[in-house]
Design a protein around this motif. Structure first.
Motif, PDB file in Angstrom:
ATOM      1  N   THR A 127       0.375   7.434   8.777  1.00 40.14           N
ATOM      2  CA  THR A 127      -0.727   6.649   9.320  1.00 40.14           C
ATOM      3  C   THR A 127      -1.909   7.500   9.742  1.00 40.14           C
ATOM      4  N   GLY A 161       4.168  -0.734   3.778  1.00 39.74           N
ATOM      5  CA  GLY A 161       2.742  -0.892   4.047  1.00 39.74           C
ATOM      6  C   GLY A 161       2.210  -2.213   3.536  1.00 39.74           C
ATOM      7  N   THR A 165      -1.238  -7.026   8.720  1.00 38.31           N
ATOM      8  CA  THR A 165      -0.491  -5.847   8.293  1.00 38.31           C
ATOM      9  C   THR A 165       0.936  -5.978   8.764  1.00 38.31           C
ATOM     10  N   LEU A 188       0.269  -5.626   3.227  1.00 37.70           N
ATOM     11  CA  LEU A 188      -0.905  -6.354   3.700  1.00 37.70           C
ATOM     12  C   LEU A 188      -0.776  -7.795   3.214  1.00 37.70           C
ATOM     13  N   SER A 205       0.804  -1.219   0.000  1.00 36.64           N
ATOM     14  CA  SER A 205       0.000   0.000   0.000  1.00 36.64           C
ATOM     15  C   SER A 205       0.839   1.272   0.000  1.00 36.64           C
ATOM     16  N   ILE A 242      -8.518  -2.866   3.000  1.00 40.66           N
ATOM     17  CA  ILE A 242      -8.722  -3.722   4.168  1.00 40.66           C
ATOM     18  C   ILE A 242     -10.219  -3.943   4.396  1.00 40.66           C
ATOM     19  N   GLN A 245      -5.357   2.246   1.727  1.00 45.03           N
ATOM     20  CA  GLN A 245      -5.086   0.996   2.432  1.00 45.03           C
ATOM     21  C   GLN A 245      -6.299   0.552   3.246  1.00 45.03           C
TER      22      GLN A 245
END
Length: 334
Positions: free
Chosen positions: A242, A311, A269, A313, A235, A256, A252
């Protein structure tokens, strides 16, 4: 002959009359006849006229092929239409804008991965040839096909779940960029274990790319393809990125949400490196949103010297397998 409209009997009689007067029907005459057969919904007659044109010694040109393809498309005989297109390329005849556009509009929706791959390949071929296309139309079809993953998961929902499809940021870049990324993923074999790089994409684009890969995995799984590894999504959310106002963070979180809330996956993550062939490898900073094929994704091993956070996932192969098994496939996971 054009004045005959859909009366192919009269048009054919005119062709015969030309011969009795020692006039040789040319490419235009035969193409008009093929078109009249197509307009009359007589695909067999259109194809027969097309073949007869070749039998009488005329070299088939792009107009004749395109007219025959159009006759097939308009009468929903897509198998012959696409086979004519492939034959045309084998004979090294260059399709024109009408040829490409006719084939891209051949379907009102996609039913299989093969159909999507087929049209995306034509789309890419068209762009390489220097022709512009209606990217919005194709993007809508791809989006509908991708959303089918969610429809199978939520049987009570409407046929097309497109609640994110009107994202205002969607108009900020050409659709062609998105379609190129989807095409790159769908041309790979599901066993290649591709990672998905969604950096730089909008929420809508990231959603479509992720769903397109999941749909490919699902259809390949039904055909007996093995799930060999985890699905990885990069991501680009950095160490200091954040906050809720951060664009990458929003993308992101949207992904999700799709994976966890709409499809029921367990999403892990993580931060740090992704390895390929036991050597560290990172996505480059180019405009490409497609990561390289990963042989051993040890992305949970961190490299202290790497200043940014990818980032990452992760949807495990076990989670993928559990999701796919709900659809009654007999394939196995290794």
């Amino acid at each position: 002959m054009k004045a005959c409209g859909t009366d192919y009997h009269r048009a054919k009689a005119l062709m015969d009359e030309m011969r009795t007067m020692r006039l040789s029907p040319n490419h235009i005459s035969w193409s008009v006849l093929i078109d009249i057969y197509g307009a009359a919904r007589n695909v067999r007659g259109a194809i027969q006229a097309f073949k007869t044109m070749r039998d009488v010694g005329l070299k088939l040109d792009v107009v004749a092929y395109t007219t025959a393809i159009k006759a097939c498309v308009n009468n929903k005989n897509l198998k012959i239409a696409f086979s004519l297109f492939e034959e045309m390329k084998r004979y090294q005849l260059k399709p024109n804008w009408v040829t490409y556009n006719t084939l891209l509009r051949a379907r009102s929706r996609y039913g299989s991965l093969h159909e999507v791959q087929q049209c995306l390949a034509i789309y890419q071929d068209m762009r390489k040839a220097g022709y512009s296309s209606n990217d919005y139309y194709l993007k809508e079809l791809i989006e509908e096909w991708c959303e089918g993953v969610l429809n199978n998961n939520n049987q009570n929902e409407s046929p097309l779940n497109i609640k994110y499809s009107r994202d205002k940021t969607d108009g900020s870049k050409p659709y062609s960029l998105l379609l190129e990324k989807v095409a790159t993923h769908l041309q790979k074999d599901v066993g290649d274990n591709q990672a998905i790089d969604i950096r730089g994409l909008t929420k809508v684009e990231a959603r479509i790319v992720v769903l397109s890969v999941l749909r490919m995995i699902k259809e390949s799984y039904w055909l007996g393809k093995i799930i060999q590894d985890d699905m990885i999504i990069i991501s680009g959310v950095g160490k200091y990125g954040t906050g809720p106002a951060n664009r990458e963070y929003e993308v992101q979180q949207a992904v999700i949400h799709v994976l966890q809330d709409e499809l029921g996956f367990d999403v892990e993550t993580g931060h740090g490196a992704v390895y390929m062939n036991h050597s560290p490898c990172f996505p480059d900073s180019s405009n490409s949103h497609v990561f390289q094929t990963i042989e051993e994704p040890k992305y949970h091993k961190y490299l202290a010297r790497r200043p940014q956070d990818l980032g990452v996932l992760k949807v495990t192969k076990r989670s993928l397998h559990s999701w796919l098994q709900k659809r009654g496939s007999s394939a196995v996971v290794h």
